[in-house]
Design a protein around this motif. Structure first.
Motif: not given
Length: 477
Positions: A1-6, A8-15, A47-55, A78-80
């Motif tokens: 993804g875009d480096d500007l969102f690194v 946010d991506l890590r916080g969402a588990g996308l790494y 999503h089951f986990g609260n940390a992922h409900v924005s995905l 990340l957002r839709s």
């Protein structure tokens, strides 16, 4: 993804290295797809986990050609928008990409087998088909893409099933479905009454280096990758630099004279004298050999036609002229040659037997080589024409093959030789297959493809199958 969102991506588990298995992350796109083995969208609070409900995660499985799950292709956002239907495009992207990956994998594995690609629409048949199967020479499934599962709705095993169980065709019909035919004409009827459009891709010749130690030279151009010819040429290369008299046998047109010339070129003799034994008199023989000086290769073509008085003169000449190295050719097997025994042993110090074209595995290579020599650079064979030529029995061997190509080149209107350009095969009666060895040789030359063997012998596939069973022959494991 875009480096500007690194962050946010890590916080969402996308790494890289994150674990999205169901038992650890709960309901999620990748984990659910692995469990269900179906395309799936897990959107926001799915999503089951609260940390992922924005995905929003959309995933599709990728299967190998044996039907096993190999990978999962996922698009995570990340957002839709809130409506789940907003992910329809993502679902289309991952499912289409997964289908193309499976198709590419099957095509890469299937170069030595038939591949049948299938589509509901003729417009997409050649560019983006929905399904494909890989078939052996008897029409049994060796591999398939996920889309081909619908052909076998009973839910049973697919590998090893015959394609004619579900489609109204056999392996012999595949040449009619090749790319040189209009897509709208390549219709396949389903056993359940429906229809599909088919695109058949013929097996390709193996691209392997010659197994022998020959490094180019005159002998190297006489064969491709045929085990029998490799053995013959290997022996020829070792015998060429000796004074051992050689007898080259084989059916008419198998290249005996060319092999004799190549052996001379590899050998040490400087002189070369070639005589046709049919009608050769003792006087002509003696005159021809009178002026020979120095080491000379004496090629005696069709030694079986040598007259009795000429045979006696030849024996005397060979006894008195040690500089002559005889190299004889014959269309008759060594044991059937009607020659005086003393002369026979002067001529047959070693025997080289050339196989007929119908027994050779390198027929495709030889066909391409001859076409390049006899046709303009940009002329080629259509797939159907190539399959038809590879399936002929070639009773005239190279002579017949060369003549067929010359006729096709002359009749071809453009740059692609097609079936109408080929002269009809010679309708010579094919002898009954009575000996196990020739049938086994033909099967090996055809890669144990019964349809190919049947075409070469001009018999039905059922005849080949019956003879194989009677002889107890089976493909190598």
């Amino acid at each position: 993804g875009d480096d500007l969102f690194v962050n946010d991506l890590r916080g969402a588990g996308l790494y890289l290295g994150s674990n999205w298995s169901e038992d650890l992350a709960g309901t999620c796109g990748v984990g659910a797809c692995i469990v269900m083995q179906e395309p799936v969208t897990v959107h926001q609070d799915d999503h089951f986990g609260n940390a992922h409900v924005s995905l929003s995660c959309t995933a599709a499985p990728i299967f190998d050609s044996l039907g096993g799950l190999a990978a999962v292709l996922d698009i995570s956002l990340l957002r839709s928008p809130s409506p789940k239907r907003s992910q329809n495009l993502a679902m289309s992207l991952v499912t289409n990409a997964a289908r193309r990956v499976e198709m590419a994998n099957l095509m890469a594995e299937g170069r030595r087998d038939w591949v049948l690609r299938l589509s509901d629409s003729p417009e997409f048949l050649d560019v983006d088909p929905e399904a494909a199967v890989r078939l052996d020479g008897s029409g049994r499934v060796l591999g398939y893409t996920r889309g081909a599962r619908r052909l076998f709705p009973d839910g049973g095993a697919i590998l090893g099933r015959r394609i004619d169980e579900v489609l109204g065709l056999t392996i012999d019909d595949l040449p009619d479905l090749m790319r040189d035919r209009p897509t709208e004409d390549r219709i396949i009827e389903l056993r359940d009454g429906g229809a599909l459009f088919g695109h058949a891709i013929a097996p390709q010749a193996p691209r392997t280096a010659p197994r022998s130690s020959r490094q180019g030279g005159p002998l190297a151009g006489l064969a491709g990758d045929d085990p029998t010819m490799e053995q013959v040429l290997g022996r020829a290369s070792k015998l060429a630099r000796t004074n051992v008299p050689l007898l080259v046998t084989g059916e008419t047109g198998t290249g005996k004279a060319k092999l004799a010339r190549a052996i001379h070129m590899v050998g040490t003799a400087s002189g070369f004298l070639s005589l046709d034994c049919a009608g050769l008199s003792a006087e002509t023989l003696q005159k021809s050999c009178a002026d020979v000086s120095g080491p000379t290769t004496l090629v005696l073509r069709r030694i079986e036609d040598l007259a009795e008085d000429t045979a006696a003169a030849l024996a005397a000449i060979l006894d008195g002229r040690a500089c002559l190295r005889p190299l004889s050719t014959s269309c008759v097997a060594p044991g059937a040659l009607d020659l005086p025994r003393p002369l026979f042993h002067r001529l047959a110090g070693a025997t080289l037997s050339l196989p007929p074209l119908r027994h050779r595995r390198d027929l495709g290579v030889l066909l391409d080589r001859l076409l390049r020599r006899r046709a303009p650079d940009d002329m080629r064979l259509s797939p159907s024409a190539r399959v038809a030529l590879l399936g002929r029995s070639w009773p005239g061997n190279f002579r017949e093959l060369e003549q067929v190509l010359d006729v096709a080149i002359a009749l071809c209107e453009g740059r692609v030789i097609d079936l109408p350009d080929l002269p009809a095969p010679i309708n010579a009666q094919t002898p009954e297959i009575e000996v196990v060895e020739p049938l086994e040789q033909i099967m090996e030359a055809c890669g144990w493809n019964m349809s190919c063997a049947a075409r070469r012998l001009d018999v039905n596939r059922s005849t080949i199958l019956r003879r194989l069973r009677r002889a107890g022959l089976q493909p190598p494991a």
